[in-house]
Design an enzyme around this catalytic site. Structure first.
Site, PDB file in Angstrom:
ATOM      1  CE  LYS A 113      15.129 -33.725  21.887  1.00  0.00           C
ATOM      2  NZ  LYS A 113      16.144 -34.464  21.182  1.00  0.00           N
ATOM      3  CE  LYS A 195      16.898 -27.589  18.909  1.00  0.00           C
ATOM      4  NZ  LYS A 195      18.113 -28.315  18.733  1.00  0.00           N
ATOM      5  CE  LYS A 198      19.343 -34.001  13.586  1.00  0.00           C
ATOM      6  NZ  LYS A 198      19.496 -34.688  14.842  1.00  0.00           N
TER       7      LYS A 198
END
Ligand code: ATP
Ligand code: LTN
Length: 330
Positions: A113, A195, A198
């Site tokens: 991230k 993966k 969202k």
């Protein structure tokens, strides 16, 4: 019989997708009778990356409505919003004081991230795992059902429970992750190497609220592997194996049976079957999400009750923690 405590949470960052459902929510539903469950909408975690305040508030309700729509029963478990029980943040802070920098630097979620955010990485994203440990340890949690990507975070929660106990005396239960065998990591439809998430583009995921025609389009357009056999082999055939996993969860058919049923058939036929099965799985969920959102009074009542139950437990635990650490006055 005393039921063991189970805790889990999902960030209210967007509409939930079938990865969240298969990897996490579906297991929660199966466990609510056997365990004493706390299911949290972790909004404090959501703000570790920037959120639009209005959207965040709406997403909190959407996520809670989704918990109910997939079959969580507020009579059996507590459903609540993390920030409404301030003890989470307090314990998160205390645990951050016994967490080592290297332990947080190693976290792959942080590495991934923070790469995306460049210079704008906040300290909250870095210390995300200490807040997650607090969520878990606050309730004497024994079992934490999550997808595979959260394994490293649970390991840290175990380390911090042990470290705190040896430094200040027996206080926390050492939790355990519960990860299912198939479906712990649903991959992106447009890229089976990452993966389903969202935060990716909509072509990556199937949202639990996607309409049947959208579901069909996304699955028919999903990436495929070379060859034409319907065979479960995540190493060599990541895309088809991902669709088999999704189909397995939507139909409850075993992987072997799926391979047999589709012997001699092509990717096109299989994708149609997957689209039908996913549509059938999501139809009632989509409808129920809408119904819960249409009746906000009922939803608010459930979240109030969950908050009160969680707060009761959290208050007691924090009294003990403050005493052990020596905070405040006697
Ligand atoms: P974000 O992209 O905002 O980080 P996310 O889609 O990864 O979100 P989380 O809120 O981080 O979802 O995860 C909620 C739960 O769903 C966790 O238990 C996580 O392990 C599980 N989960 C998330 N994505 C997947 C996936 N692709 N396959 C299986 N489980 C998943
Ligand atoms: N980091 C988790 C969400 C989460 C969580 C938790 C899961 C926050 N606190 C405690 C289990 C237990 C994620 O899925 N991204």
């Amino acid at each position: 019989m005393i039921r063991q405590r189970l805790f889990s949470g999902i960030q209210p960052t967007n509409i939930l997708h079938i990865g969240n459902y298969i990897g996490a929510l579906k297991q929660w539903v199966d466990m609510q009778e056997k365990y004493d469950c706390m299911f949290c909408v972790v909004d404090l975690h959501a703000i570790t990356v920037p959120q639009d305040p209005k959207e965040l508030r709406q997403n909190i309700l959407n996520t809670a409505a989704t918990y109910l729509a997939v079959g969580l029963d507020p009579k059996l478990c507590s459903i609540y919003v993390q920030s409404e029980v301030p003890e989470h943040a307090e314990l998160g802070w205390i645990l951050s004081t016994i967490t080592r920098l290297g332990e947080l630097e190693r976290m792959t979620q942080f590495k991934d991230k923070s790469k995306k955010r460049g210079e704008k990485v906040g300290v909250g994203l870095y210390s995300y795992p200490t807040l997650m440990a607090a969520d878990i340890l606050l309730y004497d949690t024994k079992t934490v059902p999550v997808g595979e990507d959260q394994m490293q975070h649970i390991e840290l929660a175990r380390t911090l429970a042990r470290r705190f106990n040896s430094q200040f005396g027996e206080t926390f239960v050492v939790p355990q992750a519960l990860i299912q065998k198939v479906g712990a990591r649903i991959m992106g439809l447009n890229d089976p190497k990452v993966k389903m998430s969202k935060s990716e583009a909509p072509a990556n995921y199937i949202a639990l609220t996607d309409e049947p025609d959208v579901i069909r389009k996304k699955i028919m357009r999903s990436v495929t592997d070379s060859g034409q056999e319907i065979k479960f082999d995540p190493g060599k055939k990541p895309a088809i194996s991902n669709l088999i996993t999704i189909y397995h969860h939507a139909t409850e058919k075993s992987i072997k049976q799926i391979e047999n049923d589709f012997q001699g058939k092509g990717y096109g036929d299989f994708k149609k079957a997957v689209a039908d099965a996913v549509t059938e799985m999501l139809d009632p969920i989509r409808q129920d999400i809408q119904d819960y959102l249409k009746d906000p009074a009922e939803l608010q009542k459930i979240l109030d009750k969950g908050r009160d139950a969680a707060h009761d437990l959290a208050c007691k635990k924090m009294c003990l923690v403050r005493k052990k650490v020596g905070l405040g006055r006697a």
